[in-house]
Design a protein around this motif. Sequence first.
Motif, PDB file in Angstrom:
ATOM      1  N   LYS A 189       0.826  -1.202   0.000  1.00 19.32           N
ATOM      2  CA  LYS A 189       0.000   0.000   0.000  1.00 19.32           C
ATOM      3  C   LYS A 189       0.864   1.258   0.000  1.00 19.32           C
ATOM      4  O   LYS A 189       0.598   2.214  -0.725  1.00 19.32           O
ATOM      5  N   GLU A 190       1.912   1.247   0.814  1.00 22.64           N
ATOM      6  CA  GLU A 190       2.747   2.442   0.935  1.00 22.64           C
ATOM      7  C   GLU A 190       3.445   2.776  -0.375  1.00 22.64           C
ATOM      8  O   GLU A 190       3.769   3.939  -0.639  1.00 22.64           O
ATOM      9  N   ASP A 191       3.684   1.772  -1.214  1.00 18.48           N
ATOM     10  CA  ASP A 191       4.366   2.010  -2.479  1.00 18.48           C
ATOM     11  C   ASP A 191       3.501   2.777  -3.474  1.00 18.48           C
ATOM     12  O   ASP A 191       4.029   3.529  -4.302  1.00 18.48           O
ATOM     13  N   TYR A 218      -7.556   4.439   7.695  1.00 17.92           N
ATOM     14  CA  TYR A 218      -8.069   5.805   7.868  1.00 17.92           C
ATOM     15  C   TYR A 218      -6.940   6.733   8.325  1.00 17.92           C
ATOM     16  O   TYR A 218      -6.815   7.872   7.852  1.00 17.92           O
ATOM     17  N   THR A 219      -6.119   6.233   9.246  1.00 17.64           N
ATOM     18  CA  THR A 219      -5.022   7.042   9.775  1.00 17.64           C
ATOM     19  C   THR A 219      -4.000   7.351   8.686  1.00 17.64           C
ATOM     20  O   THR A 219      -3.481   8.481   8.601  1.00 17.64           O
ATOM     21  N   LYS A 220      -3.711   6.371   7.829  1.00 23.55           N
ATOM     22  CA  LYS A 220      -2.785   6.595   6.712  1.00 23.55           C
ATOM     23  C   LYS A 220      -3.334   7.671   5.774  1.00 23.55           C
ATOM     24  O   LYS A 220      -2.581   8.539   5.296  1.00 23.55           O
ATOM     25  N   ALA A 221      -4.643   7.607   5.497  1.00 27.11           N
ATOM     26  CA  ALA A 221      -5.254   8.623   4.632  1.00 27.11           C
ATOM     27  C   ALA A 221      -5.102  10.006   5.239  1.00 27.11           C
ATOM     28  O   ALA A 221      -4.811  10.985   4.533  1.00 27.11           O
ATOM     29  N   LEU A 222      -5.258  10.100   6.558  1.00 29.85           N
ATOM     30  CA  LEU A 222      -5.163  11.391   7.240  1.00 29.85           C
ATOM     31  C   LEU A 222      -3.723  11.870   7.359  1.00 29.85           C
ATOM     32  O   LEU A 222      -3.475  13.078   7.424  1.00 29.85           O
ATOM     33  N   GLU A 223      -2.774  10.959   7.380  1.00 27.52           N
ATOM     34  CA  GLU A 223      -1.377  11.370   7.372  1.00 27.52           C
ATOM     35  C   GLU A 223      -1.019  12.036   6.044  1.00 27.52           C
ATOM     36  O   GLU A 223      -0.236  12.995   6.000  1.00 27.52           O
ATOM     37  N   ILE A 224      -1.624  11.540   4.960  1.00 26.03           N
ATOM     38  CA  ILE A 224      -1.391  12.130   3.638  1.00 26.03           C
ATOM     39  C   ILE A 224      -2.171  13.431   3.490  1.00 26.03           C
ATOM     40  O   ILE A 224      -1.671  14.418   2.959  1.00 26.03           O
ATOM     41  N   ASP A 225      -3.415  13.431   3.965  1.00 26.49           N
ATOM     42  CA  ASP A 225      -4.287  14.601   3.851  1.00 26.49           C
ATOM     43  C   ASP A 225      -4.992  14.824   5.190  1.00 26.49           C
ATOM     44  O   ASP A 225      -6.043  14.239   5.448  1.00 26.49           O
ATOM     45  N   PRO A 226      -4.426  15.656   6.066  1.00 27.59           N
ATOM     46  CA  PRO A 226      -5.002  15.852   7.410  1.00 27.59           C
ATOM     47  C   PRO A 226      -6.423  16.403   7.402  1.00 27.59           C
ATOM     48  O   PRO A 226      -7.128  16.278   8.410  1.00 27.59           O
TER      49      PRO A 226
END
Length: 343
Positions: A189-191, A218-226
């Motif tokens: 996913k991170e790639d 959800y947390t990963k999405a928010l790390e990219i777009d707070p």
Amino acid sequence: MDEYDQPFTESALIKFSDLGKEVTTNPRGFFQLEDVPAGPTRIEYIIDDEVVKIDYVTVSANNTSTILLFPDFEDQTYSLQQQNNNNKSSNSTNSDGFNNATGSSASSSNSKTVKSKIVLSANVENARLVLDGKIVGAGNITYSNIKPGVHSYTVSQDGYNDVEGSFHISSGETKKLNITLKPLQSAQKEDSYRANDYFFSAENLKSDAKFKEAINDYTKALEIDPSYVKALIGRAEIYNLRNDNQKAHDDYLKAAEIYQISGDFIKSQTSYGNALINDPKSITAYLGRANLFLNNKEYRAALGDFDKVTKLDRRNFDAYYGMGLATFNQQRYKSAIIHFKDA
């Protein structure tokens, strides 16, 4: 609809850029937007983050306006011109209450050829089926009008590895595709994942009751777009289910502030309310909602929330000052003076 009588896509984003509003269609392509001001407005029709159509429509006052949009795909089966030439369209309302334009098209299939069918059976809901490079649809359903012969397929869903293969189907045959999709590993996913990818992956995991994994995405999405407010709401809903009230409160509170900044009064009010359900003594939530009411000229509601704050914190400047503004705007000047003096 494509040659298999299936939608081109699961949903599309309809953006009214002049108004700062947007709405997502349901899988059948219907959408409804309330309280649109009269006059001309620009519409962007977006699929997978790509604008496939830009159009303009004039909305008349105090009426429901029906809009029919077609993508500008080069390989689309039916164009707007074909629809106008071949079909007699009429306005109707479907069972979901959405207004739509309907029409019927003459079948161009060869009457001597008996079309076949595919039954998709995947372990994940709403898995997408792509046949010979074209999206056929999504979900464990029967897909008709399949031409006999050899076909390649891809079955995919956000958060899972694609499954590819091929099959031969005879005239009139019904073939069942048994597909097992395996979740992507975190490194995969991170790639390649963007905020949207993590969000939709989390939504699928949530529907499968895989709450821990959903929170991570959800947390990963928010790390990219707070400011990804849908991810905040989705994560808050899971925290609610797990009785993690403080985290749910924090996510709802941040979502309310984002909605307030964007001018979405209803969603902001709802999110403040959800924050207070999780923490009935949240001064920040009461003040936020009170100022929301104040800015919307709902002075009685604002006074109620400001008063709650003074009971929780008798030395809160913002609450007394807000009460002063609210009563001043009600032309209750003596009360306003008292509240300003308290502030």
